[in-house]
Write an enzyme that holds these catalytic residues in place. Structure first.
Site, PDB file in Angstrom:
ATOM      1  N   TYR A 497       0.839  -1.202   0.000  1.00 43.31           N
ATOM      2  CA  TYR A 497       0.000   0.000   0.000  1.00 43.31           C
ATOM      3  C   TYR A 497       0.877   1.257   0.000  1.00 43.31           C
ATOM      4  CZ  TYR A 497      -3.224   3.657   1.350  1.00 43.31           C
ATOM      5  OH  TYR A 497      -3.931   4.831   1.389  1.00 43.31           O
ATOM      6  N   ARG A 544       1.805   8.258  12.852  1.00 45.83           N
ATOM      7  CA  ARG A 544       1.301   9.457  13.522  1.00 45.83           C
ATOM      8  C   ARG A 544      -0.218   9.550  13.476  1.00 45.83           C
ATOM      9  NH1 ARG A 544       2.214  14.590  10.152  1.00 45.83           N
ATOM     10  NH2 ARG A 544       0.437  13.558   9.155  1.00 45.83           N
ATOM     11  N   ARG A 554     -10.520   3.609   7.778  1.00 50.16           N
ATOM     12  CA  ARG A 554      -9.522   3.100   6.831  1.00 50.16           C
ATOM     13  C   ARG A 554      -8.153   3.205   7.490  1.00 50.16           C
ATOM     14  NH1 ARG A 554      -8.254   5.033   2.202  1.00 50.16           N
ATOM     15  NH2 ARG A 554      -8.186   3.105   1.036  1.00 50.16           N
ATOM     16  N   PHE A 619      14.399  20.307  -1.478  1.00 46.38           N
ATOM     17  CA  PHE A 619      13.032  19.835  -1.674  1.00 46.38           C
ATOM     18  C   PHE A 619      12.865  18.411  -1.122  1.00 46.38           C
ATOM     19  CE2 PHE A 619      10.219  17.229  -4.307  1.00 46.38           C
ATOM     20  CZ  PHE A 619       9.016  17.908  -4.192  1.00 46.38           C
TER      21      PHE A 619
END
Length: 788
Positions: A497, A544, A554, A619
């Site tokens: 997932y 978290r 979910r 970034f």
């Protein structure tokens, strides 16, 4: 936990699962061992509690704990009679009262599952509640499971009510009900085909009654009735809906009630205070609602997507945050001295893209992810818009995946996910109205503006975005039919997932970096490292967001991990840590998942070491340092189970300011790996036996070994910088003390403090940058890089 003996801690760390058995359990057993579904007022499951604790009315919880319930009304369709039961005199709450056929609670940890999510309510299926009804009808009335099928129950609506059991236990009753009650109707062709053998500890008597007979019983002052039964009967069942133009009550036209959805209301929760005689209790509870309160629970556009905002966020007080002076200085530096520079107004960007559509994309980016917006804007103009659109496209796709109520069926949702790349990225007029919440919904409804900017991107960038969108949509579709209310099945499915929703993002970014020419073309082939970068971030977020995800129905914590620690066999077991056993089990589970994420850190650092563009490096580095800091915040922290834990804003600024080079990033990873290791050592010294402790220490040591040289160098630099600042600060303080102001001393002092912080922040950044120039030799600004 530090005061526990080692033996006690070890015993609690491996709780034995318990099996529900209505035939052998006593009323006290049910009160202690039954684990009800704790709810938010909007009917989101936010935890678990024992039946006993949830029904206690005390000064600290005057109306007990809000939990889910159901009320079954079973009718003989040949006579139009309703089956009533008289609750046993041995019942602890509301004994000796007449009530509907069966009323009880769905529980955590049952097989088949009795937990329903928002999508189950939206479509009216509520299989979990119906499973609970079948279980309790067999337990209380002896009706065999096969005689009443799950599919034969009709879900009508929900009501939120409370009532103290003052009739049984007096005005200061320690017991009561506070429930969101699901009303279920069912019929049998004739009572003669039904097997009924009431359990003596549950039911004293049963009676089949007509409407007229029930009304006679209501008028008989010698009979007692449950407050919820009276409420449902008078409000809906017997002609009570005629005022709403429905032509009578549910019982008045039983065939219509069972064969149509005319009386069904899945979107509304009706709220009621009890009659005066049921006010009070051990907490002296008064009216909760000023009047009957009707609250819609779906489609609120003012809310964020999913469960965001439904659970509290654990924050430190402003005073506590201000006491971290280095973080205050970092915040001033980032906000006013050396902020992240936006390149969105560059000439090349303004000439290439429609200014109005680009402005919308920038605006909506800030709305759906304010923190990420600044990181994207600092990218070079040749890459900035590509990444911005990549993010918005995937955020739109994620909104489609997250909405649990928009699609009429899972098949329709799967079709939308699988075709997203062919609709949203091909049709310039494509839009989706009503999906998602708040700003995410607006993103989908005004998606043509995003498409306009996407269409103007270089072809190579569009290919990357389309390919990743297609593969991510396919991966999301794979999980649509999976029941994630209790998390993923195992680590393999958990990783899969995370790969689909985050690992692919890492791959897509690497490919965008490469096609822009700012990074070497070989970076596009670093599939493993790109994937690990994404997994590190996603797993941190999943850890978290435990409670938010669980509330939303979910969740993603792998069952192969958490079931080792949950004594009820339910993921919600950890959400209401009222006992040492629950708290310890939760911490053990949490620490194992944090360790699993920490083991990805070396690959993340390896990826960063391959970058050459300073802006691209930053970034990528900023989310990574935020993740390692968040893992440190979550480790051994029970607050994860009662809300969302976040690092301080000042700490975020400090981390951002130290992501200009590999030296600073390694220093951050070293710092937090050591912090987690120190926590593990301290807990073990205090008697806490964590099953994952050795694995945690090994993961932390790997990070420390990898970053030790740079961390040592960074520490030396920090000593020089901090020493210089200390000297300057003392000199400034001496000047003020030598010649203090005569007038407006408060204003002068305040101004001096603010000015000093700003000046010292600037000085610190300047000195740090000067001393770090050598470590940045491998990084170049985009302006000095040419395409391969």
């Amino acid at each position: 936990l530090s005061t526990m003996t080692t033996e006690t801690a070890n015993a609690l760390s491996n709780p034995a699962p318990q099996k529900w058995d209505g035939k052998t359990m006593t009323q006290n057993d049910f009160m202690i061992r039954d684990t009800v579904l704790v709810l938010s007022p909007s009917d989101s499951v936010i935890g678990s509690e024992s039946k006993k604790a949830s029904h206690e009315f005390t000064p600290s919880q005057p109306r007990g704990v809000l939990h889910r319930a159901f009320s079954v009304f079973l009718f003989d369709s040949s006579t139009n009679e309703l089956l009533l039961q008289k609750r046993a005199s041995t019942k602890i709450t509301f004994p000796n009262v007449w009530t509907n056929t069966c009323c009880s609670h769905p529980l955590h940890g049952m097989e088949p599952s009795e937990v329903d999510g928002p999508e189950d309510v939206k479509d009216g299926s509520v299989i979990g509640v119906k499973n609970a009804a079948v279980r309790k009808l067999e337990h209380e009335l002896g009706i065999p499971v096969g005689e009443l099928k799950v599919e034969g129950f009709k879900f009508l609506t929900r009501l939120h009510y409370w009532a103290a059991d003052t009739i049984t236990h007096g005005k200061k009753s320690p017991w009561g009900e506070h429930e969101i009650d699901y009303v279920l109707f069912a019929t049998v062709p004739s009572k003669d085909v039904l097997t009924i053998k009431p359990h003596p500890d549950e039911v004293d008597d049963i009676k089949w009654v007509t409407q007229s007979k029930l009304l006679e019983m209501f008028d008989d002052k010698s009979l007692l009735f449950s407050p919820w039964f009276r409420l449902i009967a008078n409000r809906w069942m017997i002609g009570s809906t005629s005022e709403e133009g429905r032509g009578g009550g549910w019982w008045d036209d039983l065939n219509r009630t069972m064969s149509t959805d005319d009386f069904c209301d899945f979107d509304t929760i009706y709220r009621f205070d009890p009659p005066e005689e049921h006010m009070g209790g051990g907490g002296d509870a008064g009216p909760m609602f000023e009047k009957e309160d009707i609250a819609a629970v779906v489609g609120d556009a003012s809310k964020k997507q999913g469960a965001y905002g439904k659970v509290k966020t654990h924050k430190e007080s402003k005073l506590k945050q201000i006491l971290h002076l280095e973080e205050v200085m970092s915040a001033v530096t980032l906000l006013y001295v050396l902020p992240l520079k936006s390149n969105l107004k560059s000439d090349n960007i303004q000439k290439t893209f429609d200014s109005s559509d680009l402005a919308f994309c920038d605006e909506i980016l800030c709305k759906v992810s304010r923190s990420f917006a600044a990181v994207i804007r600092q990218l070079p103009p040749t890459l900035l818009v590509d990444v911005l659109i990549f993010y918005l496209v995937l955020r739109a796709l994620d909104t489609v995946e997250d909405d649990m109520t928009y699609f009429p069926s899972n098949d329709e949702k799967v079709k939308a996910l699988l075709s997203f790349h062919k609709t949203a990225l091909v049709d310039p007029k494509w839009t989706m109205v009503g999906c998602g919440e708040g700003d995410e919904r607006r993103l989908l409804e005004e998606f043509p503006k995003c498409h306009s900017v996407y269409a103007a991107l270089p072809e190579a960038s569009r290919r990357v975005i389309c390919d990743i969108t297609q593969r991510m949509g396919t991966g999301m579709a794979e999980f649509v039919d999976k029941d994630l209310g209790q998390g993923t099945v195992d680590i393999t499915q958990y990783n899969r997932y995370c790969h689909f929703v985050a690992g692919l993002v890492g791959e897509g970014l690497s490919r965008l970096f490469a096609v822009s020419g700012l990074e070497q073309s070989s970076l596009a082939t670093e599939l493993h490292l790109s994937d690990q970068m994404g997994l590190f971030l996603q797993k941190t977020n999943i850890i978290r967001d435990y409670l938010e995800d669980y509330v939303d129905g979910r969740a993603f914590w792998p069952q192969s991990v958490w079931k080792k620690y949950s004594s009820t066999g339910d993921l919600g077991y950890f959400a209401n840590p009222t006992t040492d056993e629950t708290r310890l089990a939760g911490l053990n589970c949490l620490n194992e998942l944090v360790t699993d994420a920490l083991e990805l850190a070396p690959d993340c650092l390896a990826y960063l070491s391959k970058l050459r563009c300073a802006e691209v490096f930053r970034f990528c580095a900023i989310p990574q340092v935020m993740a390692i800091a968040t893992l440190d915040k979550c480790y051994y922290n029970g607050d994860v189970f009662t809300g969302v834990v976040k690092i301080r804003k000042g700490m975020s600024c400090l981390l951002i300011n130290n992501t200009t080079d590999i030296l600073g990033v390694h220093g951050i990873f070293h710092r937090f790996a050591k912090s987690i290791m120190d926590k593990a050592k301290s807990a073990r010294k205090g008697g806490y036996e964590d099953p994952s402790c050795e694995r945690t220490m090994k993961a932390c040591q790997a990070i420390i070994d990898l970053t030790e040289p740079e961390a040592r160098m960074a520490k030396k630099q920090a000593s020089v910088v901090n020493g210089t600042i200390t000297v300057v600060s003392c000199a400034a303080a001496g000047m003020v003390l030598h010649k203090p102001p005569k007038n407006n001393s408060v204003l002068f002092s305040t101004t001096m403090v603010v000015a000093s912080i700003g000046m010292l922040s600037f000085m610190k950044m300047g000195l740090t940058k000067l001393m770090g120039e050598r470590s940045m030799a491998s990084l170049l600004p985009a302006s000095k890089l040419t395409k391969n």
